[in-house]
Design an enzyme around this catalytic site. Structure first.
Site: not given
Length: 632
Positions: A282, A368, A396
């Site tokens: 990253k 979730e 979700r």
């Protein structure tokens, strides 16, 4: 951007141009692409760390595969800026995430190269599998690739898709972009497994052990193969993904084009489900982002030579910070409080809570559904869970909200961040529907604070209840009120008259109270701060209805099924007939742009509210000044 600075990149207007380049020039192109990306995002703001990490992978995919005939589905879409630059949108990058400009995510309407719209995580494998099987059913020769990150792979939906794909006999390539980077650091057993793979060297050494045995004893091929496979299973996730029916390849260096391109070219000709494990870094190529990838996940504008700087101007508290402070203060008072987040520790303002109460903090990853049912389990045992979740992500877990929390009437608090419009993130992240989908569920209450103080006090009120309560608040700052220390709750289910006027009463839900007050000043109207969508303060509502000739509801949420609908239902049930103007988000998806401008375009700024009331009730209001024109 000048031709002089990026001479090779300037020649690439679509992937067909890229595929004409000699292989030796691709590393130069990748360097220019990374520099262009950093320069561009520093001027507009946007996602940076994840995009810097996918430069070589993007170049390799478009070089090897015949896009857009071959399909590439990018999970979440945080990492698609290099893809946009290489697919004809380089000169529009200055408009990124701005009104009328480029979306921050893949969007089918924006480009033929955006094969699937993504912004919520973990959908790529399902969509790509659908595309691969569609090609098979239609007799079309095409390759389909899903690019998914290690954070997104923790979601149940990704594993549902892997489970299906392994037996579906589809020509599908899943590329795991293993960069140890979701918005918050990835968590869980799977991530720990992947995190051991810092490079491919250990795996390569284990594989070479089999070749060493074979050198002196060719008849021992089968034995050597078993040794190799055993070693492979010990050091890479091959066993896991091959059990799903995939041919596992990797891990390989995701920044080494000499590794990526030959591997992808070989995989391109393989049939059936393939799984390529790519390890990337990253923030690759920009030391500041490499050192702090979370800070550079989605920065605003900055000087690349200097990096992110603290503002010298004192900033107003955001609603997220108000929630984070409240969470710490309430946890210190009540040992039953536990905090839960689905991989949004920083975004939901829970960093300090984790530091102070590490044993009571639970980051469950991008999951979730699990977060909500996990909270229900904690509540069953007498704890008081607070689920910090964006409004758009609670969508979700709707079944779990109904089945596992509401039906059992468990005392779970839902802190709904990013309620309403979210500006640059656009339709996929807007919290437009929570009022409509929550108020229809029995046992669930919903509060809408108008400012920072009310947010804190309504959170306290929600926490004091013995049933599910959600508190919705927007992204960013409110009006900047300063009296925040009190944990005293506001009364449950009670509204407050904010301004006394004549003829027409505005019923304001949430932060739109303040533009409603401004409009009311110009028109001489009554304003009620409703505070609660459910339960409505029907006692005050009916009193106001009797005393006024017309009513106006104002909310930063979907008009259809929203708070205004609740008002209408309450009036009808009481047998009171009054004209009711419902103002809120129209029946359309609101794209990305400056939040204030988007609200104005929806008629939800002070001028828009004033204009709508004047047009709807011209005989009941007397403007003190000319009605302002609509926003262009």
């Amino acid at each position: 951007m000048s031709n002089k600075s990026y001479p090779l990149l300037q020649t690439i207007n679509d992937p067909a141009d890229l595929r004409q380049l000699p292989r030796a020039q691709l590393d130069v192109l990748a360097g220019e692409l990374r520099a262009y990306l950093l320069d561009s995002v520093s001027k507009t703001g946007g996602h940076l760390s994840s995009n810097l990490g996918t430069v070589e992978l993007t170049v390799a995919l478009h070089y090897v595969f015949d896009t857009p005939h071959d399909r590439v589905v990018w999970d979440v879409g945080h990492q698609t800026y290099p893809h946009k630059i290489l697919t004809g949108r380089r000169e529009r990058m200055h408009s990124l995430r701005q009104f009328g400009g480029l979306s921050g995510f893949p969007q089918r309407a924006e480009s033929d190269y955006d094969d699937f719209g993504t912004a919520h995580s973990s959908t790529s494998i399902s969509a790509a599998l659908g595309m691969a099987l569609a090609a098979k059913l239609k007799g079309e020769e095409r390759r389909v690739v899903a690019v998914i990150g290690d954070g997104a792979l923790t979601a149940g939906m990704a594993f549902e898709a892997l489970n299906n794909a392994g037996v579906a006999d589809a020509d599908l390539l899943v590329v795991l972009n293993d960069n140890d980077m979701s918005i918050s650091p990835p968590v869980g057993a799977l991530n720990r497994y992947l995190a051991k793979l810092l490079s491919g060297q250990f795996y390569a050494a284990a594989k070479n052990a089999g070749k060493t045995v074979l050198k002196g004893a060719p008849p021992l091929f089968e034995l050597a193969k078993r040794i190799e496979e055993h070693a492979k299973g010990m050091v890479v996730p091959a066993t896991l993904f091959e059990k799903f029916g995939f041919n596992y390849i990797g891990p390989i260096d995701g920044h080494d084009l000499d590794s990526l391109i030959p591997t992808l070219e070989n995989i391109k000709h393989l049939k059936g489900p393939q799984f390529l494990h790519v390890v990337t870094k990253k923030g690759q190529g920009y030391k500041l982002a490499e050192a702090d990838p979370v800070a550079y996940h989605g920065p605003g504008k900055f000087d690349p030579a200097v990096g992110l700087q603290q503002s010298s101007t004192p900033l107003k508290l955001t609603f997220t910070q108000v929630f984070g402070d409240w969470l710490c203060d309430m946890a210190a008072r009540d040992s039953r409080l536990v905090g839960i987040t689905p991989a949004m520790r920083e975004g939901s303002g829970m960093v300090e809570f984790e530091r102070l109460f590490p044993q009571r903090f639970f980051d469950v990853g991008i999951a979730e559904q699990h977060a909500v049912t996990f909270a229900a389990g904690l509540a069953c045992e007498g704890l008081k869970p607070v689920v910090a979740i964006y409004s758009t992500f609670l969508q979700r877990a709707y079944d779990q909200l109904i089945h596992d929390v509401a039906i059992q009437n468990l005392p779970v608090v839902f802190a709904l961040d990013r309620a309403g419009l979210v500006g640059a993130d656009g339709a996929t992240h807007a919290g437009a529907y929570d009022i409509a989908f929550l108020r229809c569920i029995p046992n669930v209450s919903l509060a809408c604070p108008a400012d920072e103080n009310e947010c804190r006090q309504l959170l306290s009120c929600a926490f004091a209840q013995n049933h599910p309560v959600a508190v919705r608040y927007p992204r960013g700052s409110g009006v900047g009120v300063s009296v925040l220390p009190s944990l005293d709750p506001l009364p449950f289910g009670r509204a407050q008259i904010q301004r006394v006027g004549k003829s027409v009463a505005i019923l304001a839900f949430g932060t739109l109270l303040y533009p409603a007050l401004e409009a009311a000043e110009a028109l001489g109207l009554t304003v009620v701060n409703m505070r609660w969508v459910k339960p409505l303060d029907t006692e005050l509502l009916l009193k106001i209805a009797v005393e006024h000739d017309a009513l106006v509801s104002v909310e930063e949420g979907s008009v259809m099924g929203g708070a205004g609908s609740a008002v209408s239902e309450a009036l009808y049930a009481a047998g009171i007939v009054r004209p009711l103007l419902q103002l809120g988000l129209r029946d359309e998806f609101v794209e990305h742009g400056d939040t204030a401008k988007l609200l104005a375009l929806q008629g939800l700024d002070a001028a828009g509210i004033e204009r709508s009331i004047s047009l709807r009730f011209p005989d009941l209001v007397v403007p003190t000044r000319p009605v302002l024109k609509a926003v262009a």
